[in-house]
Scaffold this motif. Structure first.
Motif, PDB file in Angstrom:
ATOM      1  N   GLY A 415       0.835  -1.203   0.000  1.00 46.50           N
ATOM      2  CA  GLY A 415       0.000   0.000   0.000  1.00 46.50           C
ATOM      3  C   GLY A 415       0.865   1.248   0.000  1.00 46.50           C
ATOM      4  O   GLY A 415       1.958   1.269   0.559  1.00 46.50           O
ATOM      5  N   ARG A 416       0.334   2.266  -0.654  1.00 50.44           N
ATOM      6  CA  ARG A 416       1.122   3.480  -0.907  1.00 50.44           C
ATOM      7  C   ARG A 416       1.560   4.190   0.376  1.00 50.44           C
ATOM      8  O   ARG A 416       2.697   4.610   0.510  1.00 50.44           O
ATOM      9  N   LYS A 417       0.621   4.296   1.323  1.00 50.23           N
ATOM     10  CA  LYS A 417       0.922   5.076   2.525  1.00 50.23           C
ATOM     11  C   LYS A 417       2.091   4.447   3.288  1.00 50.23           C
ATOM     12  O   LYS A 417       3.047   5.114   3.667  1.00 50.23           O
ATOM     13  N   GLU A 418       1.971   3.168   3.458  1.00 53.82           N
ATOM     14  CA  GLU A 418       2.998   2.453   4.217  1.00 53.82           C
ATOM     15  C   GLU A 418       4.334   2.447   3.458  1.00 53.82           C
ATOM     16  O   GLU A 418       5.405   2.568   4.050  1.00 53.82           O
ATOM     17  N   PHE A 419       4.240   2.324   2.145  1.00 51.80           N
ATOM     18  CA  PHE A 419       5.481   2.268   1.367  1.00 51.80           C
ATOM     19  C   PHE A 419       6.191   3.622   1.366  1.00 51.80           C
ATOM     20  O   PHE A 419       7.421   3.687   1.460  1.00 51.80           O
ATOM     21  N   ASP A 420       5.419   4.692   1.284  1.00 57.71           N
ATOM     22  CA  ASP A 420       6.031   6.024   1.352  1.00 57.71           C
ATOM     23  C   ASP A 420       6.783   6.200   2.672  1.00 57.71           C
ATOM     24  O   ASP A 420       7.876   6.760   2.718  1.00 57.71           O
ATOM     25  N   GLU A 421       6.176   5.686   3.743  1.00 56.23           N
ATOM     26  CA  GLU A 421       6.815   5.793   5.054  1.00 56.23           C
ATOM     27  C   GLU A 421       8.103   4.961   5.085  1.00 56.23           C
ATOM     28  O   GLU A 421       9.123   5.383   5.629  1.00 56.23           O
ATOM     29  N   PHE A 422       8.031   3.781   4.459  1.00 57.11           N
ATOM     30  CA  PHE A 422       9.233   2.942   4.378  1.00 57.11           C
ATOM     31  C   PHE A 422      10.358   3.691   3.651  1.00 57.11           C
ATOM     32  O   PHE A 422      11.503   3.724   4.104  1.00 57.11           O
ATOM     33  N   LEU A 423      10.007   4.314   2.524  1.00 56.75           N
ATOM     34  CA  LEU A 423      11.038   5.016   1.747  1.00 56.75           C
ATOM     35  C   LEU A 423      11.630   6.169   2.549  1.00 56.75           C
ATOM     36  O   LEU A 423      12.839   6.400   2.549  1.00 56.75           O
ATOM     37  N   ARG A 424      10.771   6.889   3.247  1.00 55.53           N
ATOM     38  CA  ARG A 424      11.237   8.011   4.060  1.00 55.53           C
ATOM     39  C   ARG A 424      12.275   7.516   5.080  1.00 55.53           C
ATOM     40  O   ARG A 424      13.325   8.120   5.259  1.00 55.53           O
ATOM     41  N   GLN A 425      11.968   6.373   5.678  1.00 53.83           N
ATOM     42  CA  GLN A 425      12.900   5.838   6.684  1.00 53.83           C
ATOM     43  C   GLN A 425      14.168   5.281   6.052  1.00 53.83           C
ATOM     44  O   GLN A 425      15.264   5.400   6.604  1.00 53.83           O
ATOM     45  N   TYR A 426      13.998   4.683   4.895  1.00 56.32           N
ATOM     46  CA  TYR A 426      15.157   4.142   4.152  1.00 56.32           C
ATOM     47  C   TYR A 426      16.146   5.270   3.822  1.00 56.32           C
ATOM     48  O   TYR A 426      17.349   5.154   4.054  1.00 56.32           O
ATOM     49  N   PHE A 427      15.605   6.398   3.317  1.00 54.96           N
ATOM     50  CA  PHE A 427      16.491   7.527   2.980  1.00 54.96           C
ATOM     51  C   PHE A 427      17.170   8.081   4.239  1.00 54.96           C
ATOM     52  O   PHE A 427      18.335   8.482   4.199  1.00 54.96           O
ATOM     53  N   ALA A 428      16.434   8.114   5.343  1.00 52.56           N
ATOM     54  CA  ALA A 428      17.017   8.645   6.579  1.00 52.56           C
ATOM     55  C   ALA A 428      18.058   7.673   7.141  1.00 52.56           C
ATOM     56  O   ALA A 428      19.140   8.078   7.581  1.00 52.56           O
ATOM     57  N   HIS A 429      17.736   6.385   7.079  1.00 52.17           N
ATOM     58  CA  HIS A 429      18.613   5.369   7.673  1.00 52.17           C
ATOM     59  C   HIS A 429      19.989   5.343   6.996  1.00 52.17           C
ATOM     60  O   HIS A 429      21.013   5.220   7.651  1.00 52.17           O
ATOM     61  N   PHE A 430      19.982   5.434   5.672  1.00 51.05           N
ATOM     62  CA  PHE A 430      21.245   5.333   4.924  1.00 51.05           C
ATOM     63  C   PHE A 430      21.772   6.698   4.445  1.00 51.05           C
ATOM     64  O   PHE A 430      22.599   6.748   3.533  1.00 51.05           O
ATOM     65  N   ALA A 431      21.278   7.785   5.035  1.00 53.49           N
ATOM     66  CA  ALA A 431      21.664   9.108   4.534  1.00 53.49           C
ATOM     67  C   ALA A 431      23.179   9.296   4.541  1.00 53.49           C
ATOM     68  O   ALA A 431      23.850   8.981   5.526  1.00 53.49           O
ATOM     69  N   PHE A 432      23.693   9.763   3.425  1.00 51.39           N
ATOM     70  CA  PHE A 432      25.129  10.022   3.237  1.00 51.39           C
ATOM     71  C   PHE A 432      25.981   8.758   3.373  1.00 51.39           C
ATOM     72  O   PHE A 432      27.130   8.808   3.777  1.00 51.39           O
ATOM     73  N   LEU A 441      18.912  -5.338   0.654  1.00 51.52           N
ATOM     74  CA  LEU A 441      18.137  -6.548   0.960  1.00 51.52           C
ATOM     75  C   LEU A 441      18.100  -6.816   2.464  1.00 51.52           C
ATOM     76  O   LEU A 441      17.053  -7.156   3.016  1.00 51.52           O
ATOM     77  N   ASP A 442      19.247  -6.637   3.131  1.00 52.71           N
ATOM     78  CA  ASP A 442      19.277  -6.856   4.585  1.00 52.71           C
ATOM     79  C   ASP A 442      18.325  -5.890   5.291  1.00 52.71           C
ATOM     80  O   ASP A 442      17.623  -6.258   6.232  1.00 52.71           O
ATOM     81  N   TYR A 443      18.314  -4.654   4.795  1.00 55.86           N
ATOM     82  CA  TYR A 443      17.461  -3.643   5.431  1.00 55.86           C
ATOM     83  C   TYR A 443      15.984  -3.966   5.241  1.00 55.86           C
ATOM     84  O   TYR A 443      15.198  -3.944   6.196  1.00 55.86           O
ATOM     85  N   ILE A 444      15.614  -4.310   4.013  1.00 55.80           N
ATOM     86  CA  ILE A 444      14.180  -4.548   3.767  1.00 55.80           C
ATOM     87  C   ILE A 444      13.725  -5.841   4.454  1.00 55.80           C
ATOM     88  O   ILE A 444      12.592  -5.950   4.932  1.00 55.80           O
ATOM     89  N   GLU A 445      14.640  -6.790   4.575  1.00 51.13           N
ATOM     90  CA  GLU A 445      14.298  -8.039   5.269  1.00 51.13           C
ATOM     91  C   GLU A 445      13.982  -7.756   6.735  1.00 51.13           C
ATOM     92  O   GLU A 445      13.049  -8.318   7.306  1.00 51.13           O
ATOM     93  N   ALA A 446      14.737  -6.837   7.319  1.00 58.87           N
ATOM     94  CA  ALA A 446      14.543  -6.527   8.737  1.00 58.87           C
ATOM     95  C   ALA A 446      13.368  -5.575   8.972  1.00 58.87           C
ATOM     96  O   ALA A 446      12.938  -5.387  10.104  1.00 58.87           O
ATOM     97  N   THR A 447      12.850  -4.968   7.891  1.00 59.48           N
ATOM     98  CA  THR A 447      11.782  -3.973   8.081  1.00 59.48           C
ATOM     99  C   THR A 447      10.507  -4.422   7.368  1.00 59.48           C
ATOM    100  O   THR A 447       9.706  -5.166   7.921  1.00 59.48           O
TER     101      THR A 447
END
Ligand code: BES
Ligand code: ZN
Length: 620
Positions: A415-432, A441-447
């Motif tokens: 679903g879009r809402k949840e996926f947008d939130e996932f992307l937001r966290q993905y960008f923050a988690h790996f920023a720079f 893959l490791d990240y998405i497996e854990a989330t």
């Protein structure tokens, strides 16, 4: 071992887990096979450039200072170079400099030449005095005639994928991030801009200073020098361009600020302060390049009707996917381009509506299908084995559109809402940070996969990433607008209606491209004349429509379009637009003769990357 046993052993080896599996097993996914650098031992964290732009000699001349972070016991710094003229090397300790020994290794056609500098135990910096080669692969030196204003020359750099090493000796791997400073000396009255903080009000006095405070990979270091003016579009957005096209560019791209706000709303704050565009002369071999704070843009997208502005959405989106979270090796490029292509569709939907984004998704999907038909199965993986190859060579829509389709499938699953939130966290988690496919893959497996085991699986992701083609059950983009175009096209092809009867007044560029791209390969000259008389396609001023039309003209020997074809190939250097035309010409003897004569005139105006691609076509 007796001979018979070694033969049996070899056969068993070949039979077991397949021979390809064996080769694959030796591929280290975390290693960058396109760099000789040794960041695990000595890592460059900051560099300072001091360069004079010499338009007479076509050389950058000056120095780079690298600040080093060293592992205990390390004694050598390995840098990437290509065709550089090295004058001297020094090493620094608490501000004092002494000379350093260095060695150049064997040149490799795709990778350049490693440079190994021997360090004293206390050295914390090196300074290299050098000049670039006039034929440097990362520099395009344009004569005044090749610019819009025709008064001054122009220089721009294009570092992605591995061309930074042709104008700076450095650790040229996307896994190494640096901050940088630069002082650039130019002829009086010309302006220098970089992928850094730019000051549009800097006096044009021939000396420009820059600072890039966020750590970036080397392929995002960029410089351009020309007769450039600046105009603001919004609070954080503006355009650098030659005066003659500045107003048109500002009009065309006036929605950039809204795009920026649209991405921020969904995926988090913009991390790079300003977002400006630099409009390059038409020889630029790419549509756009996401140099941080300052995307480099081809002028061929200034169409007058905003029809090609998805390019801006794309380069802007890289500020999140690519520049903030970066592919660690060129094999992982789908992490940059696939996520960015997905974000582009989302931005286009937010800013221009769902009809427009659906049309763009369908056009992208069709481009992917054409690429899949043309590519080796091994190169249809999302993360192909690029060892020993120039990353520019294997370039295709696969990391872009197949990558985006995978991301779309994930969105549809949770679903879009949840996926947008996932992307937001993905960008923050790996920023720079620079990450590999495995890190993702490791990240998405854990989330996301852990939260939705019924909807997503690691096996499905592996299928997308490792297998050729598009997996069965993948989403298929659709557009209602295009369904109507299919009907009209069929009616015209079935001679139920004449070209004059087709109501095209409200057609957008997307509808034209879809109409033309899906015509049969073979059409008679009279049918083409019918279309051309009704719609003046040969005279089209839209670079994409004319591209689609010229492909048809070449395939069907439609000679009325020849002058337009020649004009197109001599005035545009964007590889994606010109290479397919050369390819189509080379299909026949007559076309080959045309290709040779046009290339003789046009070739010297192309960027070296485009020239390399085309000269390889001639040799095939
Ligand atoms: N980063 C790429 C351009 C690039 C890719 C340069 C690989 C060198 C090596 C840029 O963001 C890009 O994707 N440009 C596309 C834009 C299009 C997909 C909208 C282009 O130039 O066509
Ligand atoms: Zn891109």
């Amino acid at each position: 071992m007796p001979r018979i046993y070694s033969v049996i052993a070899a056969l068993l080896f070949l039979g077991s887990s397949s021979w390809l599996g064996g080769a694959e097993a030796s591929l280290d996914g975390s290693r960058d096979y396109h760099s000789y650098a040794n960041p695990g031992e000595v890592r460059v964290t900051h560099l300072d450039l001091n360069l004079t732009v010499n338009f007479d000699k076509h050389q950058l001349i000056g120095s780079v200072v690298h600040q080093l972070e060293r592992q205990p016991g390390s004694s050598k710094l390995v840098l990437d170079t290509r065709d550089l003229q090295i004058a001297s090397v020094e090493q620094g300790h608490e501000g004092s400099w002494t000379s350093a020994e260095y060695q150049m290794g064997q040149p490799h056609a795709a990778l350049g030449t490693p440079m190994t500098i021997t360090l004293n135990s206390d050295a914390s910096a090196v300074r290299i005095n050098y000049a670039s080669d006039p034929g440097a692969s990362g520099l395009d030196w344009l004569a005044p005639e090749q610019t819009t204003g025709k008064q001054n020359p122009f220089l721009y750099t294009q570092a992605q994928a591995i061309h930074a090493r042709s104008f700076i000796p450095l650790q040229d791997s996307p896994a190494v991030r640096v901050t940088y400073g630069a002082t650039i000396y130019t002829p009086q009255h010309m302006r220098a801009v970089m992928s850094a903080a730019n000051n549009p009000n800097a006096p044009k006095n021939g000396v420009y200073s820059f600072h890039m405070p966020q750590p970036i990979p080397s392929y995002l270091i960029a410089l351009a020098v020309g007769d450039l003016e600046f105009q603001a579009m919004g609070e954080r957005t503006g355009i650098y361009a030659e005066n003659a096209i500045l107003a048109a560019a500002v009009k065309e791209f006036e929605d950039t600020e809204s795009m920026l706000e649209a991405v921020e709303r969904r995926y988090g704050d913009y991390a790079w302060d300003r977002y400006d565009l630099l409009i390059l002369p038409p020889s630029f071999p790419w549509g756009g390049m996401e140099n941080p704070r300052l995307s480099f843009i081809t002028p061929t997208v200034i169409a007058g009707d905003k029809s090609l502005v998805s390019l801006i959405a794309h380069e802007l989106a890289h500020s999140w996917s690519g520049n903030t979270v970066t592919n660690a090796t060129w094999r992982d490029m789908w992490l940059n381009e696939g996520f960015t292509t997905y974000l582009t569709y989302r931005i286009m939907e937010d800013v221009y509506g769902v009809d427009r984004s659906n049309m763009e998704r369908v056009l992208g999907y069709q481009a992917l299908q054409r690429d899949i038909a043309a590519k080796d199965p091994a190169d249809q993986r999302l993360n192909p084995d690029l060892r020993g190859r120039d990353p520019d060579d294997g370039f295709s829509d696969i990391p872009y559109e197949k990558g985006a389709l995978l991301v779309t499938e994930m969105e549809l699953a949770v679903g879009r809402k949840e996926f947008d939130e996932f992307l937001r966290q993905y960008f923050a988690h790996f920023a720079f940070q620079s990450i590999t496919t495995q890190d993702f893959l490791d990240y998405i497996e854990a989330t996301l996969v852990r939260e939705h085991p019924q909807k997503l699986s690691m096996a499905r992701l592996a299928q997308w990433i490792e297998k050729p083609g598009i997996p069965a059950g993948a989403p298929v983009p659709e557009s209602d607008v295009f369904t109507a175009i299919d009907k009209v096209r069929a009616a015209w092809l079935g001679a139920e209606i004449a070209a004059d009867d087709i109501q095209t007044r409200s057609w957008t560029v997307h509808e034209w491209r879809y109409f033309l791209n899906n015509l049969p390969q073979r059409l008679s000259s009279s049918r083409l004349l019918d279309l051309d008389h009704a719609f003046t396609l040969t005279e089209s001023s839209n670079s994409e429509i004319l591209h689609s039309w010229l492909l048809i003209a070449i395939r069907n020997d439609y000679q009325r379009a020849w002058p337009a074809l020649e004009e197109y190939l001599t005035s545009i250097g964007r590889r994606k637009l010109i290479v397919p035309l050369y390819k189509a010409l080379l299909e026949t003897d007559k076309g080959t003769a045309t290709a040779i004569s046009v290339y003789a005139k046009a070739g010297s105006g192309y960027h070296v990357v485009a020239r390399n691609t085309i000269s390889k076509l001639f040799k095939q």
